[in-house]
Scaffold this motif. Structure first.
Motif, PDB file in Angstrom:
ATOM      1  N   ASN A 111      -0.980   7.179   5.481  1.00  0.00           N
ATOM      2  CA  ASN A 111      -1.928   7.693   6.459  1.00  0.00           C
ATOM      3  C   ASN A 111      -1.935   6.739   7.651  1.00  0.00           C
ATOM      4  O   ASN A 111      -1.440   5.612   7.581  1.00  0.00           O
ATOM      5  CB  ASN A 111      -3.335   7.852   5.868  1.00  0.00           C
ATOM      6  CG  ASN A 111      -3.898   6.554   5.330  1.00  0.00           C
ATOM      7  OD1 ASN A 111      -4.183   5.620   6.076  1.00  0.00           O
ATOM      8  ND2 ASN A 111      -4.049   6.467   4.000  1.00  0.00           N
TER       9      ASN A 111
ATOM     10  N   SER B 238      -3.642   3.044   7.119  1.00  0.00           N
ATOM     11  CA  SER B 238      -2.946   2.071   6.285  1.00  0.00           C
ATOM     12  C   SER B 238      -1.605   1.671   6.895  1.00  0.00           C
ATOM     13  O   SER B 238      -1.213   0.503   6.862  1.00  0.00           O
ATOM     14  CB  SER B 238      -2.733   2.639   4.873  1.00  0.00           C
ATOM     15  OG  SER B 238      -1.963   3.829   4.917  1.00  0.00           O
TER      16      SER B 238
ATOM     17  N   ASN C 237       0.854  -1.191   0.000  1.00  0.00           N
ATOM     18  CA  ASN C 237       0.000   0.000   0.000  1.00  0.00           C
ATOM     19  C   ASN C 237       0.883   1.231   0.000  1.00  0.00           C
ATOM     20  O   ASN C 237       1.734   1.395   0.876  1.00  0.00           O
ATOM     21  CB  ASN C 237      -0.905  -0.006   1.235  1.00  0.00           C
ATOM     22  CG  ASN C 237      -2.025   1.009   1.122  1.00  0.00           C
ATOM     23  OD1 ASN C 237      -1.940   1.939   0.350  1.00  0.00           O
ATOM     24  ND2 ASN C 237      -3.067   0.811   1.904  1.00  0.00           N
ATOM     25  N   THR C 238       0.705   2.100  -0.979  1.00  0.00           N
ATOM     26  CA  THR C 238       1.532   3.305  -1.082  1.00  0.00           C
ATOM     27  C   THR C 238       0.920   4.494  -0.358  1.00  0.00           C
ATOM     28  O   THR C 238       1.542   5.552  -0.293  1.00  0.00           O
ATOM     29  CB  THR C 238       1.748   3.681  -2.564  1.00  0.00           C
ATOM     30  OG1 THR C 238       0.468   3.874  -3.200  1.00  0.00           O
ATOM     31  CG2 THR C 238       2.502   2.582  -3.294  1.00  0.00           C
ATOM     32  N   ASP C 239      -0.287   4.339   0.182  1.00  0.00           N
ATOM     33  CA  ASP C 239      -0.910   5.439   0.920  1.00  0.00           C
ATOM     34  C   ASP C 239      -0.153   5.700   2.216  1.00  0.00           C
ATOM     35  O   ASP C 239       0.231   4.764   2.918  1.00  0.00           O
ATOM     36  CB  ASP C 239      -2.374   5.112   1.253  1.00  0.00           C
ATOM     37  CG  ASP C 239      -3.231   4.990   0.001  1.00  0.00           C
ATOM     38  OD1 ASP C 239      -2.833   5.572  -1.030  1.00  0.00           O
ATOM     39  OD2 ASP C 239      -4.271   4.315   0.056  1.00  0.00           O
TER      40      ASP C 239
END
Length: 421
Positions: free
Chosen positions: A198, A201, A194-196
């Motif tokens: 926040n 995540s 996951n490149t998010d």
């Protein structure tokens, strides 16, 4: 409570209504949660259920305080004394600062049972996922530190990502390496799916590794980067959200004095470790501590109880009364709650020395029972502090004081006896 489903990369969390249950004071109570999941086909928690089966989620187990305080639990052995226990850890620093050299030195120290940054290690097998290196670079790095192969030291240069097979690979590795103590993942970015950036995540992905570390009873150390912006709190410099710091058991942050100086400070903090700040210097491809590190002091509690019971044979009474007896023998005051905790946590070890410990309630009061049986004593009744008996082979508060009461501060597993006075 209405059922909620939050799906993330094949995982889901279920919030169920729960049924009331009577809670017994001395054993855990399981409260059954039942629900059906509308995402069963894509939910890995549900995929193993047969069609038509009622979905049963993880059961909520409630532990009464009496159960927690009186049940002998398995003690966590340190991997690096006061620095690392089984769990999830982060090692963060600026790019090219030398994190990988530090991680490799850590692995070699544990694999060989040698000191790491002047701290004792618990020897075991190690798996280093060196995901930014090829075999030639890895070979060159190892030869810079040693010319002797180590059977406990293992490497991989490729791995799957979190939620896409990494967990299964590491579980298989644990089966192949039964004495596995540490898994190093270098770097976190190589196994993220996951490149998010926040909190949610970050926390979810790292929590998968946290659960895995607890399940396998190993330490997983993830190498990560720091931000470019300086912060007076080094732990705020870890790249990503605070979800990364919040999900791990411990964190190590390397801050270089200035780029290329070969001098850095390692800041360590965590749930089960003491806050440490170690000044390091880089020489011969290895980070070395320039500070004086306190000597590892052994846990002598079982020795004290054993030698007391060799003389007493049997004790029945309150924790306060046992503290008074210890004061009479060794001239030091103790807190009853400290005494009871250590008896509970050393129950299995005391059995090896022929001391049986039991705790019961009588008329609302907690009663401690200690019984010594020489036939079950692996030391056959000999005093365990032979190094501190005087020339007359007698023991008193003067010649026992130093090794008994300066054995540790009592705050960390492995420390020795600590008086409250």
């Amino acid at each position: 409570m209405q059922k909620q489903v939050d799906l993330h990369k094949g995982y889901c969390s279920h919030i169920f209504s729960i049924k009331r249950a009577n809670i017994r004071p001395t054993q855990p109570t399981q409260i059954v949660r039942a629900s059906s999941c509308s995402l069963q086909k894509s939910c890995r928690l549900c995929s193993d259920k047969k069609e038509g089966d009622d979905f049963i989620g993880n059961e909520l187990t409630i532990y009464n305080s009496e159960y927690i305080m009186t049940t002998p639990l398995e003690k966590q052995e340190y991997i690096i004394y006061k620095m690392m226990y089984p769990g999830l850890y982060i090692l963060a620093g600026a790019p090219k600062i030398g994190k990988s050299w530090l991680a490799l030195d850590l692995c070699m120290s544990v694999a060989n049972g040698e000191h790491f940054l002047k701290h004792d290690t618990n020897t075991g097998q190690v798996l280093y996922l060196s995901l930014e290196d090829n075999l030639l670079r890895l070979q060159n790095r190892i030869y810079e530190l040693t010319d002797e192969p180590c059977e406990n030291l293992n490497f991989a240069i490729e791995a799957k990502t979190i939620g896409n097979g990494l967990e299964e690979e590491l579980e298989k590795s644990k089966q192949e390496l039964p004495n596995l103590k540490i898994i190093v993942i270098d770097t976190l970015q190589k196994v993220r799916c996951n490149t998010d950036v926040n909190y949610g995540s970050d926390y979810k992905e790292l929590s998968v590794l946290k659960v895995l570390a607890d399940k396998l009873k190993v330490a997983i150390l993830v190498v990560h980067h720091t931000r470019k912006c300086y912060d007076s709190d080094p732990f705020n410099m870890v790249s990503g959200s605070t979800g990364i710091i919040g999900s791990v058991d411990g964190i190590m942050v390397m801050i270089e004095e200035r780029r290329g100086s070969g001098k850095a400070k390692l800041h360590c903090a965590g749930r089960d470790i003491e806050h440490l700040e170690l000044n390091l210097e880089f020489a011969n491809h290895r980070w070395n501590v320039v500070d004086v590190v306190p000597e590892h002091k052994p846990d002598l509690f079982s020795f004290a109880i054993h030698d007391l019971m060799v003389e007493e044979k049997r004790f029945t009474g309150s924790a306060t009364e046992l503290c008074k007896l210890m004061y009479k023998r060794f001239g030091r005051e103790y807190a009853p709650n400290w005494m009871t905790r250590n008896l509970v946590q050393h129950t299995e070890e005391l059995k090896v020395y022929g001391v049986q410990f039991n705790m019961r309630r009588s008329h609302g009061s907690r009663i401690l029972e200690l019984v010594y049986d020489q036939s079950g004593d692996s030391k056959n009744g000999s005093l365990l502090w032979v190094e501190i008996t005087d020339h007359t082979s007698t023991r008193n508060s003067e010649n026992v004081y130093l090794p008994l009461f300066e054995a540790g501060d009592g705050k960390t597993e492995g420390d020795g006896i600590c008086g409250s006075g």
